[in-house]
Motif scaffolding. Structure first.
Motif, PDB file in Angstrom:
ATOM      1  N   VAL A   4       0.730  -1.338   0.044  1.00 53.87           N
ATOM      2  CA  VAL A   4       0.253  -0.014  -0.100  1.00 53.87           C
ATOM      3  C   VAL A   4       0.772   1.254   0.043  1.00 53.87           C
ATOM      4  N   ASN A   5       2.295   1.156  -0.317  1.00 55.04           N
ATOM      5  CA  ASN A   5       3.049   2.252  -0.288  1.00 55.04           C
ATOM      6  C   ASN A   5       3.965   2.042  -1.576  1.00 55.04           C
ATOM      7  N   ASN A   9       7.590   0.309  -2.164  1.00 56.71           N
ATOM      8  CA  ASN A   9       7.933  -0.818  -3.370  1.00 56.71           C
ATOM      9  C   ASN A   9       8.676  -0.482  -4.300  1.00 56.71           C
ATOM     10  N   SER A  48       1.996   3.261   5.646  1.00 59.29           N
ATOM     11  CA  SER A  48       1.179   1.971   5.437  1.00 59.29           C
ATOM     12  C   SER A  48       0.258   1.537   6.530  1.00 59.29           C
ATOM     13  N   ASN A 128       0.804  -0.347  -6.548  1.00 57.67           N
ATOM     14  CA  ASN A 128       0.269  -0.843  -5.015  1.00 57.67           C
ATOM     15  C   ASN A 128      -0.637  -2.244  -5.486  1.00 57.67           C
ATOM     16  N   GLY A 146       0.816   3.999  -7.688  1.00 55.69           N
ATOM     17  CA  GLY A 146       0.636   5.112  -6.594  1.00 55.69           C
ATOM     18  C   GLY A 146       1.023   6.714  -7.210  1.00 55.69           C
TER      19      GLY A 146
END
Length: 158
Positions: A4-5, A9, A48, A128, A146
């Motif tokens: 979620v970031n 990533n 996150s 993400n 993202g």
């Protein structure tokens, strides 16, 4: 569970695919607008954890204090960690994980070893993805890019 970031990533992808040290990759992410001048919220997993609290509200209907989410970032990840994981058949990703247990909800954010075959292992760069397991839908994955930050550190719509 999910990635979620995009900043973290991106960093882990560059370290994995290009064998670039953490510090150099972070600096590059800042130059490209993927990381803020002070990247602490991203690289320590705090962003996150905040997103995981929102997802827990949506998915499980509970309000969660972010301070109650176990949180570990990627700032201590070294190339050797990534190499050893790869040799054992795993990819290292920063995951936000939510599990409903009989004893309550388990929420955590930390670097995680995923088998190369797992769908999240192939989510690279600033992308993400969230894997959802639901009684009505079975296993599903939501995937997307993202947002990039502009020269002023604000998120752009691009």
């Amino acid at each position: 569970m999910g990635i979620v970031n995009g900043t973290t990533n991106y960093i882990l992808t560059r370290m994995t695919k290009e064998n670039v040290e953490y510090g150099a990759t972070l600096k590059e992410a800042q130059t490209l607008g993927y990381a803020e001048k002070d990247p602490t919220m991203d690289v320590e997993g705090i962003d996150s954890a905040h997103k995981l609290a929102i997802l827990a509200r949506i998915g499980f209907g509970v309000d969660v204090n972010c301070e109650n989410i176990y949180c570990e970032g990627i700032s201590k990840v070294e190339l050797s960690d990534i190499w050893y994981a790869h040799e054992l058949g795993y990819t290292l990703k920063l995951l936000a994980i939510a599990k409903k247990r009989e004893s309550g909800l388990e929420l955590r954010v930390h670097p995680t070893l995923l088998p190369h075959e797992h769908p999240l292992s192939s989510v690279n760069g600033v992308f993400n993805a969230i894997c959802i397991k639901g009684s009505a839908v079975g296993d599903s994955m939501i995937y997307g890019r993202g947002r990039r930050r502009n020269a002023h550190g604000k998120r752009s719509s691009r």
